[in-house]
Design an enzyme around this catalytic site. Structure first.
Site: not given
Length: 518
Positions: A206-207, A269
């Site tokens: 998950d960036h 996110h």
């Protein structure tokens, strides 16, 4: 004017790297390398690691995709590094790095292609001395995950054999989101992946967790005693998390029709941000300790009732002074689409720290601005002292806030009351601001640097474990089912360039609260 002063050592770069480990020699293999992610994010991030001397000396990159791009791939990646990485064309490290960028064309469902890839990687081991270590990055559409993982296993590329001295090279895989589209599919994908790879080989990315501002939430909370003591239900009134985008779906109609805001942003996110805000102090920053505390938070969330959710879809409107179409007018979107481009949720965490404190979440597209922010609003103190007398307007006294700006204006602000100059006791809200750019300078890093480095080092702290993925899907799946069973009749229900449907405001107003103006 900067409002924050930071003292650093004269050789801050060396000091910052004093405890860094350099990964073992390896090849990074990127499936889906012809996509935008590789050029704009992954290769610039890898090159930033090279600039910082954090990559091994013996290293290579192999892009894998279906199109025959052997001649153009490396030059194209060089352009991406220069354009997206803040790199000069004459950077002395650039040409040697690009020389180590290779390409392999194959279909992801072609068994013969994997045999050829295995041979190519073995040849590159000899050329670049990468010792058989592999980091497979799955940057493809989700429908290819299963094929790629299965064929890697069938071709002996997932569990390499040990040599005569008992030493086996390491193999790890990074899997992009979305990891499943509901609880059932996430469990099935986890089972498939675990048939081929051990859990400690799997890095579900998950960036958002690569962002310094997200990682700093834990430092802000646990390294500063003045905040942790009041980080609980006794002092906090409520928490807001906003993930707003001003852009639309950017030509990704087919993808977004299957995803929607809840799947695309909230399940991953936003839930990650929530866990960092709400978790208990882990015993260490090791992967297992951090993950355990995050999962405890998600499992303590009460089932979310559909009445505590709001969905929206944008219609035509004005964003940044330009007229933009509604979602149903976007390319390759159904003209009567029921896909939500906005989602708002009220939830509670039933544990000793947070019981009774509502968490309000909102995420959406075509909102007035791009901003991701976490706001902690504290309870108002007794106001009797300030009613009447020398204080002309006690209603001007606003609750204390801590706002953590994740992007784009990264920083933290604290709102408190201060006396207005003059003979009366009138009070005005003021802000104390910390800005990352002012304190540490602007950075061209995109967040993937830390995540790629950690994966090469085998550190899974900032990656999702299967328990966490399934815990967040367990919360979101009932909402998705309830929404699917009750189609919305008033879509679109907010104009592009506004802050979402009126029902989202009502979600807070019913409890005497309002969304923070961003």
């Amino acid at each position: 004017m900067a409002t924050t002063q930071v003292q650093v050592s004269p050789d801050k770069e060396a000091a910052g790297r004093s405890n860094e480990r350099t990964p073992d020699p390896c090849i990074v293999v990127i499936f889906g390398a012809s996509g935008d992610l590789t050029k704009r994010k992954l290769l610039p991030a890898l090159y930033h690691l090279q600039q910082a001397n954090l990559l091994p000396k013996d290293f290579a990159v192999v892009g894998v995709a279906r199109r025959p791009l052997e001649a153009s791939f490396a030059p194209d990646m060089k352009e991406g590094i220069i354009a997206g990485g803040g790199v000069e064309d004459n950077d002395p490290k650039l040409a040697p790095f690009v020389d180590r960028v290779q390409y392999h064309a194959m279909n992801f469902d072609d068994a013969a292609g994997y045999d050829a890839l295995k041979k190519k990687l073995a040849e590159l081991d000899g050329k670049f001395n990468t010792k058989g270590n592999r980091l497979f990055y799955l940057a493809t559409a989700p429908e290819y995950f299963s094929d790629i993982i299965t064929y890697l296993g069938q071709n002996g590329m997932a569990q390499p054999k040990a040599d005569k001295d008992g030493h086996a090279p390491w193999v790890r895989t990074i899997i992009e989101k979305p990891f499943g589209h509901d609880l059932e599919s996430a469990r099935a994908l986890n089972d498939e992946v675990n048939k081929v790879f051990n859990e400690d080989q799997i890095f579900r990315i998950d960036h958002y967790l690569g962002k310094e501002t997200v990682q700093n939430i834990l430092v802000f909370r646990f390294a500063n005693g003045i905040f942790e003591n009041v980080w609980n239900r006794n002092y906090i009134d409520h928490v807001e998390i906003t993930a707003a985008e001003s852009i639309g779906i950017e030509g990704r109609g087919p993808f977004y029709e299957q995803a929607g805001a809840l799947r695309d942003v909230v399940q991953n996110h936003v839930m990650e941000l929530l866990s960092f805000v709400a978790m208990e102090p882990p015993v260490s920053f090791q992967a297992d300790a951090v993950r355990a505390e995050k999962v405890k938070v998600w499992k303590a969330i009460s089932p979310i009732h559909p009445a505590d959710t709001v969905r929206g879809q944008y219609g035509p409107g004005i964003v940044d002074g330009k007229t933009v179409p509604g979602y149903r007018q976007e390319d390759r979107v159904h003209p009567r689409s029921q896909t939500e481009t906005y989602a708002a949720i009220r939830l509670e965490i039933e544990n000793w720290r947070w019981a009774g404190v509502p968490f309000y979440i909102r995420a959406g597209k075509r909102l007035p601005k791009r901003v991701t922010e976490i706001t902690i609003q504290f309870k108002q103190p007794p106001m009797l002292l300030f009613k009447g007398g020398e204080c002309h307007d006690s209603s001007a006294i606003k609750p204390n806030l801590i706002s953590m700006r994740i992007q784009p204006d990264e920083g933290i602000s604290l709102r408190f009351g201060a006396k207005l100059p003059g003979p009366s006791m009138d009070i005005s809200p003021v802000h104390m601001n910390f800005s990352y750019a002012d304190a540490f300078g602007k950075s061209s890093a995109n967040g993937y640097e830390r995540l790629l480095l950690d994966a090469m080092l085998g550190d899974g702290t900032l990656f999702a474990h299967r328990d966490g993925v399934e815990a967040t899907w367990a919360l979101m799946t009932p909402i998705l089912k309830a929404w699917a069973e009750t189609p919305v009749k008033d879509f679109p229900n907010y104009a592009a360039g506004t802050w979402g449907p009126s029902a989202a405001d009502a979600l807070l107003e019913s409890e005497g609260r309002k969304w923070r103006k961003l």
